[in-house]
Design a protein around this motif. Structure first.
Motif, PDB file in Angstrom:
ATOM      1  N   ARG A 151      42.552  18.803  42.551  1.00 15.99           N
ATOM      2  CA  ARG A 151      43.212  20.115  42.463  1.00 15.99           C
ATOM      3  C   ARG A 151      42.416  20.976  41.485  1.00 15.99           C
ATOM      4  O   ARG A 151      42.052  20.514  40.416  1.00 15.99           O
ATOM      5  N   VAL A 152      42.155  22.239  41.867  1.00 21.42           N
ATOM      6  CA  VAL A 152      41.452  23.159  40.960  1.00 21.42           C
ATOM      7  C   VAL A 152      42.506  23.993  40.227  1.00 21.42           C
ATOM      8  O   VAL A 152      43.333  24.639  40.853  1.00 21.42           O
ATOM      9  N   VAL A 153      42.494  23.924  38.903  1.00 19.16           N
ATOM     10  CA  VAL A 153      43.436  24.705  38.093  1.00 19.16           C
ATOM     11  C   VAL A 153      42.668  25.854  37.440  1.00 19.16           C
ATOM     12  O   VAL A 153      41.644  25.622  36.796  1.00 19.16           O
ATOM     13  N   LYS A 154      43.164  27.080  37.629  1.00 17.23           N
ATOM     14  CA  LYS A 154      42.541  28.212  36.929  1.00 17.23           C
ATOM     15  C   LYS A 154      43.109  28.249  35.515  1.00 17.23           C
ATOM     16  O   LYS A 154      44.307  28.462  35.331  1.00 17.23           O
ATOM     17  N   ASP A 155      42.250  28.022  34.522  1.00 19.66           N
ATOM     18  CA  ASP A 155      42.737  28.068  33.133  1.00 19.66           C
ATOM     19  C   ASP A 155      43.196  29.495  32.829  1.00 19.66           C
ATOM     20  O   ASP A 155      42.509  30.449  33.180  1.00 19.66           O
ATOM     21  N   ASP A 156      44.336  29.634  32.148  1.00 18.34           N
ATOM     22  CA  ASP A 156      44.758  30.987  31.784  1.00 18.34           C
ATOM     23  C   ASP A 156      44.303  31.343  30.371  1.00 18.34           C
ATOM     24  O   ASP A 156      44.881  32.180  29.715  1.00 18.34           O
ATOM     25  N   LEU A 157      43.252  30.646  29.912  1.00 15.12           N
ATOM     26  CA  LEU A 157      42.757  30.914  28.554  1.00 15.12           C
ATOM     27  C   LEU A 157      41.249  31.122  28.654  1.00 15.12           C
ATOM     28  O   LEU A 157      40.501  30.174  28.860  1.00 15.12           O
ATOM     29  N   ASN A 158      40.808  32.371  28.547  1.00 12.51           N
ATOM     30  CA  ASN A 158      39.376  32.660  28.639  1.00 12.51           C
ATOM     31  C   ASN A 158      38.846  33.274  27.359  1.00 12.51           C
ATOM     32  O   ASN A 158      37.920  34.056  27.353  1.00 12.51           O
ATOM     33  N   GLN A 159      39.497  32.910  26.234  1.00 14.39           N
ATOM     34  CA  GLN A 159      39.064  33.380  24.925  1.00 14.39           C
ATOM     35  C   GLN A 159      39.690  32.447  23.891  1.00 14.39           C
ATOM     36  O   GLN A 159      40.518  31.617  24.229  1.00 14.39           O
ATOM     37  N   LYS A 160      39.277  32.613  22.644  1.00 15.37           N
ATOM     38  CA  LYS A 160      39.935  31.844  21.580  1.00 15.37           C
ATOM     39  C   LYS A 160      41.401  32.271  21.499  1.00 15.37           C
ATOM     40  O   LYS A 160      41.694  33.451  21.652  1.00 15.37           O
ATOM     41  N   PRO A 161      42.325  31.335  21.241  1.00 13.54           N
ATOM     42  CA  PRO A 161      43.727  31.750  21.087  1.00 13.54           C
ATOM     43  C   PRO A 161      43.850  32.794  19.977  1.00 13.54           C
ATOM     44  O   PRO A 161      43.154  32.718  18.970  1.00 13.54           O
ATOM     45  N   LYS A 162      44.744  33.766  20.181  1.00 12.90           N
ATOM     46  CA  LYS A 162      44.903  34.854  19.211  1.00 12.90           C
ATOM     47  C   LYS A 162      45.587  34.372  17.935  1.00 12.90           C
ATOM     48  O   LYS A 162      46.278  33.367  17.939  1.00 12.90           O
ATOM     49  N   LYS A 163      45.427  35.148  16.858  1.00 13.50           N
ATOM     50  CA  LYS A 163      46.120  34.938  15.582  1.00 13.50           C
ATOM     51  C   LYS A 163      45.889  33.541  15.001  1.00 13.50           C
ATOM     52  O   LYS A 163      46.686  33.050  14.216  1.00 13.50           O
ATOM     53  N   GLY A 164      44.798  32.870  15.425  1.00 10.82           N
ATOM     54  CA  GLY A 164      44.507  31.541  14.875  1.00 10.82           C
ATOM     55  C   GLY A 164      45.480  30.478  15.341  1.00 10.82           C
ATOM     56  O   GLY A 164      45.577  29.411  14.738  1.00 10.82           O
ATOM     57  N   GLU A 165      46.228  30.763  16.427  1.00 12.63           N
ATOM     58  CA  GLU A 165      47.173  29.754  16.926  1.00 12.63           C
ATOM     59  C   GLU A 165      46.451  28.752  17.826  1.00 12.63           C
ATOM     60  O   GLU A 165      45.256  28.874  18.071  1.00 12.63           O
TER      61      GLU A 165
END
Length: 708
Positions: free
Chosen positions: A471-485
């Protein structure tokens, strides 16, 4: 009046302490309210980031534009004391209105914990903010000028020290409120439903503003109060207009030149007014380059906080969240102002250097420029550690084997063999147009081609399990998480749906052999529970993550271990931030030193060079440079999107350096004046004139003497 002069404390007028205490409470109140405003917009009104930021910056800009209004009222109509009192009342009402606007039980008739009609709350809070902007802005120029008024002629040293104390009070107030107000917001309160306590967080600043007002009125008997001298700004505008018009009329060579273009107003206006306007104009001219300093200075709340979000907040045993780094500025101010005042300036004077106000301001600009060079160097260090994300036509793929057998995956130009429960070391980058074929197989099974429309500019996770399922999953994260979270997602290898609850956030119904979306958590160890119809009741449902640092992302794989109880494996998607937030301290230090020599000096310079009837107006002019600086940031940030953040820092540093050099050249042509002396001279001349007019005979005698 005679009494109040003699009351003193350490040689300072006693009234000063009331004024400084008032400023401390007012700033605590203002920054406390401002600090939670963005959160209030996003959480209570559920506005998006852009809308919230726009309204927030508009509000801040308004707070620095309204001083003009306050100064006009004070210098030409009510006088400083009455202006401060009446606008403080407006301010307190504004604070009260915004705290009422945050009570959700106000319109929550069905008691479900959310307001039934948001527009009521939005309207109330906008009215509150407008009143606050009018209040805080209106009293700003008056309070500092009113403080300066309390000193006698010849107390310049003490007056300068007062402006330092005043600045210290501003920062002590903001420092304490940035620490205390967030604590109040976290409290739970409410009549019918418990939730974050905005009414308390807004109410404490409102109460403090009332205290500030009472403290100020208590000192009333001790203040030196000057009467306002009619509509001074109207006179100034008319005089300037007349001078320009008159100069234009007499532009031919036939008329002799006059020393200064304002001298063309002599036909209609008296010399005193003309010389006062000259003083103000000369200072205003010097102010032209100053907004550039504020443009850099005001980025510590925005850009530098975002920079801190890509860094690690573990400083020794301390854990610091990115938005707490701003307090470094206030802490350093509270330390540095006394050091500069008591140690550094006296030392420089001992060395025989004449460190004038304008020289101090030039040095301040240079230090701020240096701070941004340091920020750029830190940014370059951070960029080295940041993961590479897909750009343009690129896509990224990582493979995660969630089955029990070894799998072979062939990608363009690469062959990968993955054992059970393992993943490729990193995301592999491909050009979406050259992505020919991806095949998977397991020992003893046919090869299967992976068909999927990969989205360009996106990260993908290819989940594989035996014999040849994927199964191909499109990651919904294409940057560093905001606010250091930290981003966390779950992959389910059970046959039934699972639901995970982690620190109050819910991953609902993750389907079999699929991944959830990411949710975000601050640093620390988080507990979570897994529930599913497939899990026997005797299994232990509680788990916890490993220690989460700053800015990382993980995939947690939920699988059945023998006896069908769940167990959890973690895989790293994005590594945690490695550059330490302590590296921001040098840039904060440089900027703060710049602020001490620039800002405190600017307040004092604006006061000392202004004629007595325009003190507030010049303070307002000084605050206007802050407003324009804020606007510059909005324009630059909106217009130029640099692909590299360090380049933007260098650009700002270079701009300020150029401005600093221009300012240094301008200051060479400025001569310091003592407005009080000049005005005393005019008083004396007027006395002589009135004597002459009342007794013309003396004149005759004098004249005949000179002829002989």
């Amino acid at each position: 009046m005679g009494m109040s002069k003699s009351q003193g404390c350490f040689g300072y007028p006693l009234s000063i302490f009331f004024i400084v205490a008032n400023e401390f409470c007012e700033r605590f109140s203002y920054y406390g309210m401002r600090g939670i405003l963005i959160l209030y917009f996003t959480n209570f009104f559920s506005w998006d980031d852009n809308m919230s930021t726009a309204i927030y910056h508009t509000f801040v800009a308004l707070c620095y534009l309204t001083p003009i209004l306050g100064a006009l009222i004070a210098d030409s109509w009510l006088g400083k004391f009455k202006t401060i009192v009446s606008l403080s009342i407006v301010y307190t009402i504004g604070q009260a209105v915004i705290s009422v606007s945050s009570i959700n039980d106000l319109t929550d008739h069905n008691h479900d914990g959310t307001p039934d009609s948001l527009p009521v709350h939005v309207a109330l809070s906008m009215i509150g903010l407008a009143l606050i902007a009018l209040g805080t802005g209106g009293i700003k120029p008056c309070v500092s000028a009113f403080g300066g008024d309390q000193f006698e002629e010849g107390q310049e040293k003490r007056r300068n020290r007062f402006f330092s104390m005043f600045y210290l009070a501003i920062n002590a107030g903001s420092l304490l409120s940035t620490i205390i107000t967030p604590m109040l917001r976290v409290q739970q309160c409410g009549i019918h439903s418990k939730q974050a306590c905005y009414p308390l967080a807004f109410g404490v600043p409102a109460a403090l503003m009332a205290v500030a007002l009472i403290v100020f009125i208590l000192g009333s008997g001790m203040y030196k109060k000057f009467q306002p001298q009619g509509n001074i700004m109207g006179k100034v505008a008319k005089c300037i207009h007349f001078a320009i018009k008159n100069r234009f009329r007499h532009r031919s060579k036939a008329f002799p030149k006059r020393e200064h273009w304002l001298d063309w107003a002599k036909e209609k206006y008296d010399e005193r007014l003309i010389s006062q306007i000259k003083m103000v104009m000369r200072v205003m001219f010097l102010y032209i380059p100053l907004p550039m300093f504020w443009a850099l200075f005001d980025q510590q709340g925005s850009r530098w906080t975002l920079q801190a979000a890509t860094m690690s907040g573990k400083i020794g045993a301390l854990e610091i969240q990115p938005d707490q780094m701003q307090t470094v500025n206030a802490i350093l101010i509270v330390i540095m102002v006394p050091i500069f005042d008591a140690v550094l300036y006296p030392l420089i004077a001992k060395c025989g250097l004449n460190f004038t106000s304008l020289k101090k301001m030039t040095v301040g600009m240079f230090l701020a420029s240096l701070a941004f060079v340091v920020a750029a160097i830190v940014q370059v260090e951070i960029d080295k550690t940041l993961p590479v994300f897909p750009k343009g036509n690129e896509i990224q793929i990582k493979v995660l084997n969630i089955g029990n057998t070894t799998m072979n995956i062939s990608l363009p130009g690469e062959m990968v063999t993955l054992d059970s429960l393992s993943q490729t070391n990193a995301y592999m980058t491909f050009d979406v147009n050259k992505l020919t074929s991806i095949n998977i197989s397991s020992p003893g099974s046919p090869v299967t081609a992976v068909t999927d429309d990969f989205k360009q500019g996106q990260r993908h996770t290819l989940l594989v399990w035996a014999p040849n399922h994927y199964r191909v999953v499109k990651d919904d994260l294409n940057q560093k998480p905001k606010k250091g979270e930290n981003g966390i997602r779950f992959v389910n290898t059970f046959n039934e749906l699972i639901t995970v609850t982690m620190s109050g956030k819910i991953y609902a119904n993750v389907s079999s052999n699929n991944a959830s979306n990411y949710q975000f958590f601050p640093s620390g160890i988080k507990g979570f529970t897994i529930s599913s119809t497939e899990i026997p009741p005797q299994c232990q449902p509680n788990f916890h993550t490993h220690y989460l640092e700053f800015g990382s992302a993980y995939t947690y794989l939920v699988r059945r271990k023998n006896g069908s109880c769940p167990e959890v494996r973690s895989f790293e998607d994005i590594s945690a931030n490695t550059v330490n937030m302590a590296l921001q301290i040098p840039q904060y230090f440089l900027l703060t030193c710049g602020e001490v020599v620039f800002s405190v000096t600017g307040l004092e310079f604006s006061y000392s060079q202004a004629p007595s009837n325009m003190k507030s107006v010049l303070q307002a002019g000084w605050l206007l440079t802050v407003a324009i600086g804020n606007i510059i940031v909005l324009i630059v940030a909106g217009a130029g999107q640099f692909s590299k953040q360090w380049a933007e820092y260098i650009l700002f540093a270079a701009l300020l350096l150029v401005v600093c050099i221009i300012f240094a050249i301008m200051t060479r042509f400025y001569t310091y004046i003592n407005p009080a002396e000049i005005e005393a001279q005019f008083d004396e001349d007027e006395k002589k004139k009135s004597l002459e007019n009342s007794n013309p005979y003396i004149m005759l005698g004098a004249n005949s003497q000179t002829q002989m």
